[in-house]
Every structure is written in structure tokens, then in C-alpha cells.
Design a protein around this motif. Sequence first.
Motif, PDB file in Angstrom:
ATOM      1  N   SER A 177       0.817  -1.212   0.000  1.00 14.81           N
ATOM      2  CA  SER A 177       0.000   0.000   0.000  1.00 14.81           C
ATOM      3  C   SER A 177       0.854   1.266   0.000  1.00 14.81           C
ATOM      4  N   ILE A 178       2.160   1.117   0.226  1.00 13.46           N
ATOM      5  CA  ILE A 178       3.017   2.308   0.315  1.00 13.46           C
ATOM      6  C   ILE A 178       3.080   3.041  -1.023  1.00 13.46           C
ATOM      7  N   LEU A 179       3.228   2.297  -2.071  1.00  8.05           N
ATOM      8  CA  LEU A 179       3.384   2.939  -3.386  1.00  8.05           C
ATOM      9  C   LEU A 179       2.169   3.799  -3.767  1.00  8.05           C
ATOM     10  N   PRO A 180       0.978   3.259  -3.693  1.00  9.65           N
ATOM     11  CA  PRO A 180      -0.178   4.118  -4.004  1.00  9.65           C
ATOM     12  C   PRO A 180      -0.278   5.337  -3.087  1.00  9.65           C
ATOM     13  N   VAL A 181       0.027   5.140  -1.798  1.00 12.47           N
ATOM     14  CA  VAL A 181      -0.059   6.258  -0.859  1.00 12.47           C
ATOM     15  C   VAL A 181       0.930   7.342  -1.261  1.00 12.47           C
ATOM     16  N   LEU A 182       2.174   6.919  -1.548  1.00 16.26           N
ATOM     17  CA  LEU A 182       3.189   7.897  -1.943  1.00 16.26           C
ATOM     18  C   LEU A 182       2.792   8.606  -3.232  1.00 16.26           C
ATOM     19  N   THR A 183       2.198   7.867  -4.146  1.00 14.14           N
ATOM     20  CA  THR A 183       1.767   8.468  -5.412  1.00 14.14           C
ATOM     21  C   THR A 183       0.753   9.586  -5.164  1.00 14.14           C
ATOM     22  N   VAL A 184      -0.209   9.295  -4.284  1.00 11.11           N
ATOM     23  CA  VAL A 184      -1.230  10.298  -3.989  1.00 11.11           C
ATOM     24  C   VAL A 184      -0.596  11.522  -3.334  1.00 11.11           C
ATOM     25  N   VAL A 185       0.303  11.282  -2.354  1.00 12.39           N
ATOM     26  CA  VAL A 185       0.971  12.391  -1.666  1.00 12.39           C
ATOM     27  C   VAL A 185       1.753  13.229  -2.683  1.00 12.39           C
ATOM     28  N   ALA A 186       2.479  12.559  -3.581  1.00 12.80           N
ATOM     29  CA  ALA A 186       3.266  13.280  -4.582  1.00 12.80           C
ATOM     30  C   ALA A 186       2.355  14.122  -5.472  1.00 12.80           C
ATOM     31  N   ALA A 187       1.220  13.576  -5.864  1.00 10.35           N
ATOM     32  CA  ALA A 187       0.289  14.308  -6.720  1.00 10.35           C
ATOM     33  C   ALA A 187      -0.223  15.557  -5.999  1.00 10.35           C
ATOM     34  N   ILE A 188      -0.535  15.389  -4.702  1.00  9.55           N
ATOM     35  CA  ILE A 188      -1.014  16.543  -3.932  1.00  9.55           C
ATOM     36  C   ILE A 188       0.075  17.618  -3.872  1.00  9.55           C
ATOM     37  N   MET A 189       1.311  17.174  -3.634  1.00 12.97           N
ATOM     38  CA  MET A 189       2.436  18.120  -3.552  1.00 12.97           C
ATOM     39  C   MET A 189       2.580  18.911  -4.853  1.00 12.97           C
ATOM     40  N   VAL A 190       2.542  18.203  -5.966  1.00 14.47           N
ATOM     41  CA  VAL A 190       2.692  18.863  -7.264  1.00 14.47           C
ATOM     42  C   VAL A 190       1.598  19.904  -7.455  1.00 14.47           C
ATOM     43  N   LEU A 191       0.353  19.491  -7.178  1.00 12.67           N
ATOM     44  CA  LEU A 191      -0.779  20.412  -7.305  1.00 12.67           C
ATOM     45  C   LEU A 191      -0.613  21.634  -6.399  1.00 12.67           C
ATOM     46  N   TRP A 192      -0.189  21.343  -5.173  1.00 10.41           N
ATOM     47  CA  TRP A 192      -0.062  22.387  -4.159  1.00 10.41           C
ATOM     48  C   TRP A 192       1.003  23.404  -4.577  1.00 10.41           C
ATOM     49  N   TYR A 193       2.181  22.897  -4.954  1.00 10.74           N
ATOM     50  CA  TYR A 193       3.237  23.814  -5.387  1.00 10.74           C
ATOM     51  C   TYR A 193       2.783  24.628  -6.599  1.00 10.74           C
ATOM     52  N   GLY A 194       2.146  23.936  -7.544  1.00 10.74           N
ATOM     53  CA  GLY A 194       1.663  24.635  -8.744  1.00 10.74           C
ATOM     54  C   GLY A 194       0.700  25.747  -8.376  1.00 10.74           C
ATOM     55  N   ALA A 195      -0.246  25.411  -7.470  1.00 10.22           N
ATOM     56  CA  ALA A 195      -1.241  26.396  -7.062  1.00 10.22           C
ATOM     57  C   ALA A 195      -0.586  27.556  -6.335  1.00 10.22           C
ATOM     58  N   ALA A 196       0.439  27.247  -5.511  1.00  9.51           N
ATOM     59  CA  ALA A 196       1.119  28.302  -4.759  1.00  9.51           C
ATOM     60  C   ALA A 196       1.789  29.292  -5.717  1.00  9.51           C
ATOM     61  N   VAL A 197       2.487  28.765  -6.705  1.00  7.24           N
ATOM     62  CA  VAL A 197       3.157  29.637  -7.680  1.00  7.24           C
ATOM     63  C   VAL A 197       2.121  30.501  -8.397  1.00  7.24           C
ATOM     64  N   TRP A 198       1.054  29.865  -8.826  1.00  3.36           N
ATOM     65  CA  TRP A 198       0.025  30.536  -9.606  1.00  3.36           C
ATOM     66  C   TRP A 198      -0.663  31.623  -8.784  1.00  3.36           C
ATOM     67  N   MET A 199      -1.036  31.293  -7.552  1.00  9.23           N
ATOM     68  CA  MET A 199      -1.815  32.242  -6.744  1.00  9.23           C
ATOM     69  C   MET A 199      -0.974  33.376  -6.181  1.00  9.23           C
ATOM     70  N   ASN A 200       0.295  33.088  -5.902  1.00 13.09           N
ATOM     71  CA  ASN A 200       1.143  34.119  -5.291  1.00 13.09           C
ATOM     72  C   ASN A 200       1.868  34.990  -6.321  1.00 13.09           C
ATOM     73  N   SER A 201       1.796  34.589  -7.588  1.00 11.39           N
ATOM     74  CA  SER A 201       2.613  35.285  -8.580  1.00 11.39           C
ATOM     75  C   SER A 201       2.122  36.724  -8.819  1.00 11.39           C
ATOM     76  N   ALA A 202       0.820  36.948  -8.679  1.00 13.13           N
ATOM     77  CA  ALA A 202       0.273  38.290  -8.914  1.00 13.13           C
ATOM     78  C   ALA A 202       0.973  39.313  -8.020  1.00 13.13           C
ATOM     79  N   TRP A 203       1.126  38.960  -6.757  1.00 11.57           N
ATOM     80  CA  TRP A 203       1.785  39.818  -5.778  1.00 11.57           C
ATOM     81  C   TRP A 203       3.226  40.081  -6.189  1.00 11.57           C
ATOM     82  N   THR A 204       3.938  39.061  -6.601  1.00  6.73           N
ATOM     83  CA  THR A 204       5.343  39.200  -7.005  1.00  6.73           C
ATOM     84  C   THR A 204       5.474  40.158  -8.182  1.00  6.73           C
TER      85      THR A 204
END
Lengths: 273, 288
Positions: free
Chosen positions: B4-31
Motif C-alpha cells: 500500500s506504500i506505493l499508491p499512498v506515496l503516489t497520492v501524496v506526490a500528486a497533492i504536492m505537485v498540485l499544491w506547489y503549482g497552485a502556490a506559484v500561480w496564486m502568489n505570482s500576482a503579488w510578485t
Amino acid sequence: MLSQEEIDGFMAPGLPETVIEAKDLQLVFQTGDGPVQALKDVSLQIGKGDFVSFIGPSGCGKTTFLRAIAGLEEPTGGQLRVNGMTPDDARRARAYGYVFQAAGLYPWRSIARNVSLPLEIMGYSRAEQQQRVKKVLQLVDLEGFARKYPWQLSGGMQQRASIARALAFDADILLMDEPFGALDEIVRDHLNEQLLQLWARTGKTIGFVTHSIPEAVYLSTRIVVMSPRPGRITDVIENPLPRERPLGIRDTPDFLAVAHRVREGLRMGHAYD
Amino acid sequence: MIRSILPVLTVVAAIMVLWYGAAVWMNSAWTVQQAARAGQTVTSMDILRDTLAQDRPKLPAPHQVAAEFWDTTVAKKITSKRSLVYHGWITLSATLLGFAMGATLGVLLAVGIVHNKAMDMSVMPWAIASQTIPILAIAPMIIVVLNSVGISGLLPKALISTYLSFFPVVVGMVKGLRSPEAIQLDLMRTYNASGSQTLWKLRWPAAAPYLFTSMKVAVATALVGAIVGELPTGAVAGLGARLLTGSYYGQTIQIWSALFMAAALAAVLVMLVGVGERLVMSRMGERP
């Protein structure tokens, strides 16, 4: 309540003491589709130590009759006496043990604790509980399984445990509602044999609901044939077989003759519809 | 476990990618805005670097939240007013008290409902109605009313937890106490068992699995209740207070780490109920 004379009057002289007595018993269920007559004019006497089977197709009221004797259903007419009391008083006096179609063991209790359940409720001392549990588990050949949980036992063993539970306290009457109906034929034969031995040893009065002709003939001293719509008694057959009954007796001409009579009785009941 | 570790890690990685992407996108206006004001031009690299390291980002990056979380839990003394462990404990104590009261109330109501026809007809509609009122609307009322009679601190918050957590227990236990089959109840009748004997020897043990399932839901909602109870009072301590001050001062990183603390607490509480369930059920001879 009946006076003592009236109760005595029901009993023919020379017969053993009457334990269960029904006279013109009626029982009507009120259902969504209108009233259903489950029992009509049922009259029957069961003497002490009798083994009486009730046989008939489904809907003939055999289970309802047994439940009425147990005070679990309320008759709508006629008279019913158990040990000379109303069924409800007899229930309160803990006059009978009841074995249901399914074992109905409590899954969170070990076999020993399942068997001691009625004893706990009736307030037996702990020492007495242990002693009785041990005794009845021996009676049904389950000594080694006291600490097991129900799921660890086969269906037949579970049903034996439930019989032990009904025997644990001192009720002279044992009411059994198709106790072996859900079991396969081999297990059923074995349990039938054991039940006869148990009956011989304990001398209890047994009311036994079944839909198997061989089972009824093999076990009973009397066979009550019932028929449906409305549920009623169509025949009461005295079983001439000796009390000592090896399994092989089922191939003897005497046995087959009784079985034939029961089958005829069942067929007659059906001729009405 | 390993599988079960592999699927769990996959989901966590996907969330991280989305999160970082969203952070760049949402904070860029201010920059971009800041750079324009200073008359500078920014490259994509600058944007990337800046959006993930702002002081008050719209959406903080995961590593910022993780750093703040570490800083306020492990690196601070737990007596410090800036320690999340301290704030978490304040909220947890109200949660546990409220949950205990809620579970007890829920069980008592369920027993009443199962045994009393009048309660059966009357209590459930009220219990359901109570849950349709938004907790955010009723929480300030409870706090204000209790405060006016001199009760403040832990108890008002715990009462809000109680208000939320009794409900799943009532519903679960009514179902559980009614779960015995007809023949099990008939059996009790043939023994002429009293109502309380039937309750303790049949209904109660039969309801045990339902109790634990409903307590898992209840303990999580009790936590929500305690946090909500901290919001309207201007409380100075507790995870709710942390969220509130964070939002006053635009401290999004603080808000997010408080949220993670709350989530972690909820997870631990639910897990503890689960452990209790396993212990009890195995003592009750459940099939492993």
C-alpha cells in the motif's frame, strides 16, 4: 382461571398428568391485508413425558401454536393451559425451555457463557451455574467447547449448544421449533438420535415442530398433523413404535406404515383447498 | 503494508505537485505587482523563487507550512504562547470533555428512545432539528449566555463539542440497541428477563460495534466544535484562537499549520477510538 375441578375434568382417568391443554383455541393475526386465521378450533392434550411432533405445510400454524404455548403469541379465543396456568404465567414461572429455528447464540459470549445466560437471568449462584453448564454441555457432547465462541462451532454444534441452553434450568417442558431444519441430513440424523437419548434420560415433555415426516415418526410418541388456511389439526396419530429406537428402525415396515399414515393425513389436509 | 506504500506515496506526490503549482500561480500576482512598483522586470525564475518564499502568501508552499509546524511544535517550549502543542492541548481538553459528555448524553438518549415510546416519538425530531442549525450561529449564543451567568473557559467550548457530538452517538446507538434479532429478543422473553437484564445482557453488547463507529464520527466533530467555540470569544488560546489571529494579521502560514495540527489531532483521536474498538471487540470474542 379454571377451577381445579374443571381442570381435573379435562383429564381422562388413568392417563398421565396433562401438562399442556388446548381447547377450541383460536388465534387471529391482524395484518395489513386484513385478519388471518392462524389457528382455528385447536384442541389437544399433551401428557407429562410425551414427545409430540407438529407437522404440516408452511402456514398451518404449527409454529404459531408452539409460540402460543410459550406465551409469545396471544390467542384470541378458546383456552390454553400450561401446567394448569395461563401460558403467560407459565412463562413467568419459567416452565419451559425454547429452542428456536436458528441457534441464536450470542456471538460475544463463549459457549459456556451462552449456556449460563438463562441461569444468570434467573439468579442462580455462580457455583451452581458452573456445575449446571458442565452437566448440560456433557449431555449434548460439547464438553470440550465451553470456552469456544459460536463462530468456531459448526451449525450442528451451535444448535446442540442452544439445546443445552434450554436444558440448563429446571423446566419440565421443552419446546422446539424446527431446531434441525437448517442442518444437513447426516447431522440431523445424528442429532435426532441424541435428542431421543436426551429425552429418555431427562423425561421431559417435548413439543417439536417439523416439516419432515421421517423426523416426526422417528422422534415422537404422538404426531399432530396440521393443515393451513385456517391452521387446524387434521389428525393426531399415536405412534406405536417402541420407545427404544435405533436409527435402523426407519427401514422397518412398522415405521413405514406410520409414515404412510402421516403422509395420508397431510394429503387429506390439502384436499380442502 | 508494503504494497500500500506505493499508491499512498503516489497520492501524496500528486497533492504536492498540485499544491506547489497552485502556490506559484496564486502568489505570482503579488510578485509581479511588487516588481512593477519597484520598476524591475522579473524572470520566470524570480517568480518561482519569490512565490514560494513570501511572508504572507495567499497560499503558502508546503515546505513553508512544514517549517512553521516544526518551529511551533518541536522547536518551541510547550508552555510558550506560540507553541502549537500548547494551543492544541487547550483545544484537545475541551474536545475530550465535550466528547465524553456528548457520548454519554447520546447513549442515555438512545436508551430512552429504545425503551420509551414517548421519547421515541419526541426526541429524534428535536435531535435532528438541533443539527440543522449552523453551529457557527449557535456557538456565540452559548458562549455569551454562559458567560453572563459566570461560566467561562473550558466548559462553554466543551458544551459546543457536546452539542455536535451527541448526535452521531444517538443515531448509532438507537440502531445498535435495536439490532438484536427477533429470536434473540424472544429468547429473553422466554426467560422472563427484565427490561434491564435485556438491556445489559443483549442490547448493550449487541450495540458495541455501533457505539464505536458512531464515536469515531463524534470525536472528530467534537474537535470541530471546540475549535468553533474558540472563534467567537476572541479566545487567546487554542487552535481556534490561532486560526483567528492568523486571519487578522494575514498570517496564512500560521493558519495552515494550525489546520494541520487540527487534522493531526482528529486523526489521532479517531485512531485511539479505533484501538479501543479492537481491544473491546477482541475481548468480546469477535472473529479475528
